[in-house]
Scaffold this motif. Structure first.
Motif, PDB file in Angstrom:
ATOM      1  N   GLY A   7       0.851  -1.183   0.000  1.00  0.00           N
ATOM      2  CA  GLY A   7       0.000   0.000   0.000  1.00  0.00           C
ATOM      3  C   GLY A   7       0.886   1.232   0.000  1.00  0.00           C
ATOM      4  O   GLY A   7       1.783   1.354   0.833  1.00  0.00           O
ATOM      5  N   TYR A   8       0.660   2.136  -0.955  1.00  0.00           N
ATOM      6  CA  TYR A   8       1.528   3.300  -1.073  1.00  0.00           C
ATOM      7  C   TYR A   8       0.723   4.588  -1.051  1.00  0.00           C
ATOM      8  O   TYR A   8      -0.276   4.728  -1.748  1.00  0.00           O
ATOM      9  N   VAL A   9       1.173   5.513  -0.233  1.00  0.00           N
ATOM     10  CA  VAL A   9       0.666   6.876  -0.220  1.00  0.00           C
ATOM     11  C   VAL A   9       1.895   7.784  -0.137  1.00  0.00           C
ATOM     12  O   VAL A   9       2.937   7.378   0.396  1.00  0.00           O
ATOM     13  N   VAL A  35      -0.429  -0.675  -4.605  1.00  0.00           N
ATOM     14  CA  VAL A  35      -1.739  -0.029  -4.581  1.00  0.00           C
ATOM     15  C   VAL A  35      -1.480   1.417  -4.162  1.00  0.00           C
ATOM     16  O   VAL A  35      -1.235   1.689  -2.988  1.00  0.00           O
ATOM     17  N   ALA A  36      -1.488   2.323  -5.133  1.00  0.00           N
ATOM     18  CA  ALA A  36      -1.119   3.716  -4.892  1.00  0.00           C
ATOM     19  C   ALA A  36      -2.358   4.578  -4.722  1.00  0.00           C
ATOM     20  O   ALA A  36      -3.287   4.503  -5.523  1.00  0.00           O
ATOM     21  N   SER A  37      -2.347   5.392  -3.684  1.00  0.00           N
ATOM     22  CA  SER A  37      -3.441   6.341  -3.500  1.00  0.00           C
ATOM     23  C   SER A  37      -3.003   7.713  -3.997  1.00  0.00           C
ATOM     24  O   SER A  37      -1.827   7.952  -4.248  1.00  0.00           O
ATOM     25  N   SER A  38      -3.943   8.594  -4.127  1.00  0.00           N
ATOM     26  CA  SER A  38      -3.664   9.936  -4.629  1.00  0.00           C
ATOM     27  C   SER A  38      -2.741  10.686  -3.691  1.00  0.00           C
ATOM     28  O   SER A  38      -2.740  10.466  -2.487  1.00  0.00           O
ATOM     29  N   SER A  39      -1.989  11.593  -4.253  1.00  0.00           N
ATOM     30  CA  SER A  39      -1.102  12.427  -3.461  1.00  0.00           C
ATOM     31  C   SER A  39      -1.913  13.465  -2.693  1.00  0.00           C
ATOM     32  O   SER A  39      -2.877  14.019  -3.223  1.00  0.00           O
ATOM     33  N   PRO A  40      -1.520  13.740  -1.449  1.00  0.00           N
ATOM     34  CA  PRO A  40      -2.192  14.807  -0.713  1.00  0.00           C
ATOM     35  C   PRO A  40      -1.874  16.192  -1.295  1.00  0.00           C
ATOM     36  O   PRO A  40      -2.559  17.152  -1.013  1.00  0.00           O
ATOM     37  N   ASP A  41      -0.835  16.267  -2.127  1.00  0.00           N
ATOM     38  CA  ASP A  41      -0.441  17.519  -2.770  1.00  0.00           C
ATOM     39  C   ASP A  41      -1.249  17.682  -4.053  1.00  0.00           C
ATOM     40  O   ASP A  41      -1.111  16.889  -4.987  1.00  0.00           O
ATOM     41  N   PRO A  42      -2.104  18.712  -4.132  1.00  0.00           N
ATOM     42  CA  PRO A  42      -2.938  18.880  -5.322  1.00  0.00           C
ATOM     43  C   PRO A  42      -2.139  19.149  -6.598  1.00  0.00           C
ATOM     44  O   PRO A  42      -2.651  18.978  -7.703  1.00  0.00           O
ATOM     45  N   ASP A  43      -0.863  19.532  -6.453  1.00  0.00           N
ATOM     46  CA  ASP A  43      -0.029  19.778  -7.627  1.00  0.00           C
ATOM     47  C   ASP A  43       0.601  18.506  -8.191  1.00  0.00           C
ATOM     48  O   ASP A  43       1.252  18.545  -9.231  1.00  0.00           O
ATOM     49  N   VAL A  44       0.433  17.374  -7.480  1.00  0.00           N
ATOM     50  CA  VAL A  44       0.992  16.097  -7.936  1.00  0.00           C
ATOM     51  C   VAL A  44      -0.170  15.211  -8.378  1.00  0.00           C
ATOM     52  O   VAL A  44      -1.013  14.826  -7.578  1.00  0.00           O
ATOM     53  N   ALA A  48       1.163  10.950 -12.132  1.00  0.00           N
ATOM     54  CA  ALA A  48       2.574  11.173 -11.823  1.00  0.00           C
ATOM     55  C   ALA A  48       3.057  10.198 -10.752  1.00  0.00           C
ATOM     56  O   ALA A  48       4.172   9.688 -10.830  1.00  0.00           O
ATOM     57  N   VAL A  49       2.222   9.937  -9.759  1.00  0.00           N
ATOM     58  CA  VAL A  49       2.579   8.989  -8.696  1.00  0.00           C
ATOM     59  C   VAL A  49       2.755   7.596  -9.292  1.00  0.00           C
ATOM     60  O   VAL A  49       3.753   6.911  -9.032  1.00  0.00           O
ATOM     61  N   VAL A  66       1.641  -1.268 -10.958  1.00  0.00           N
ATOM     62  CA  VAL A  66       1.115  -0.264 -10.048  1.00  0.00           C
ATOM     63  C   VAL A  66      -0.341  -0.046 -10.410  1.00  0.00           C
ATOM     64  O   VAL A  66      -0.672   0.198 -11.566  1.00  0.00           O
ATOM     65  N   VAL A  67      -1.197  -0.183  -9.425  1.00  0.00           N
ATOM     66  CA  VAL A  67      -2.616   0.089  -9.632  1.00  0.00           C
ATOM     67  C   VAL A  67      -2.973   1.317  -8.813  1.00  0.00           C
ATOM     68  O   VAL A  67      -2.474   1.499  -7.709  1.00  0.00           O
ATOM     69  N   HIS A  68      -3.792   2.173  -9.381  1.00  0.00           N
ATOM     70  CA  HIS A  68      -4.172   3.387  -8.680  1.00  0.00           C
ATOM     71  C   HIS A  68      -5.472   3.145  -7.951  1.00  0.00           C
ATOM     72  O   HIS A  68      -6.457   2.726  -8.546  1.00  0.00           O
ATOM     73  N   PHE A  69      -5.442   3.376  -6.657  1.00  0.00           N
ATOM     74  CA  PHE A  69      -6.645   3.241  -5.849  1.00  0.00           C
ATOM     75  C   PHE A  69      -7.557   4.426  -6.135  1.00  0.00           C
ATOM     76  O   PHE A  69      -7.190   5.571  -5.933  1.00  0.00           O
TER      77      PHE A  69
END
Length: 128
Positions: A7-9, A35-44, A48-49, A66-69
């Motif tokens: 799990g990646y954030v 399993v990647a979640s969205s970046s807390p930084d709205p500019d990223v 890109a993650v 890599v799957v995007h959650f």
């Protein structure tokens, strides 16, 4: 080939879990499903993650995807669903450091994954 779901954030804890999982995969010849979640930084952007993690897998010489959650099911559901779908041998998650009172309860994502996973779970803390 064994499979590790991580799990990646975009946090220090997420980076610690990612680094541990990649090194373990390199040592054991395992495949990674991140399993990647969205970046807390709205500019990223989420793209890109995902792109950054895919590039890191290639650089490390580790097979994986890599799957995007996305969605309302929540991070624990996405991690557990991917672990089941990919017949994972191991799940790796990041764990925040807690105060003595905070140690009584784990975070909801960590708690659900630890309690409901059908395989071993490694919880990694970020370096101090």
């Amino acid at each position: 080939m064994s499979t590790i779901v991580v799990g990646y954030v975009v946090t220090a804890e997420g980076d610690a879990a990612w680094n541990w999982a990649v090194e373990h995969a390199r040592l054991t010849g395992s495949r990674i499903v991140a399993v990647a979640s969205s970046s807390p930084d709205p500019d990223v952007s989420s793209e890109a993650v995902v792109s950054q993690l895919e590039e890191a897998l290639t650089t490390a010489g580790v097979d994986g995807e890599v799957v995007h959650f996305i969605g309302t099911s929540g991070a624990p559901d996405s991690i557990l669903d991917n672990a089941q779908r990919h017949d994972a041998d191991l799940i790796v998650i990041g764990q925040r450091r807690r105060s003595p009172v905070g140690k009584i309860m784990l975070g909801s994502t960590s708690q659900r994954v630890l309690l409901e996973a059908d395989c071993p779970v490694v919880a990694v803390k970020a370096p101090r």
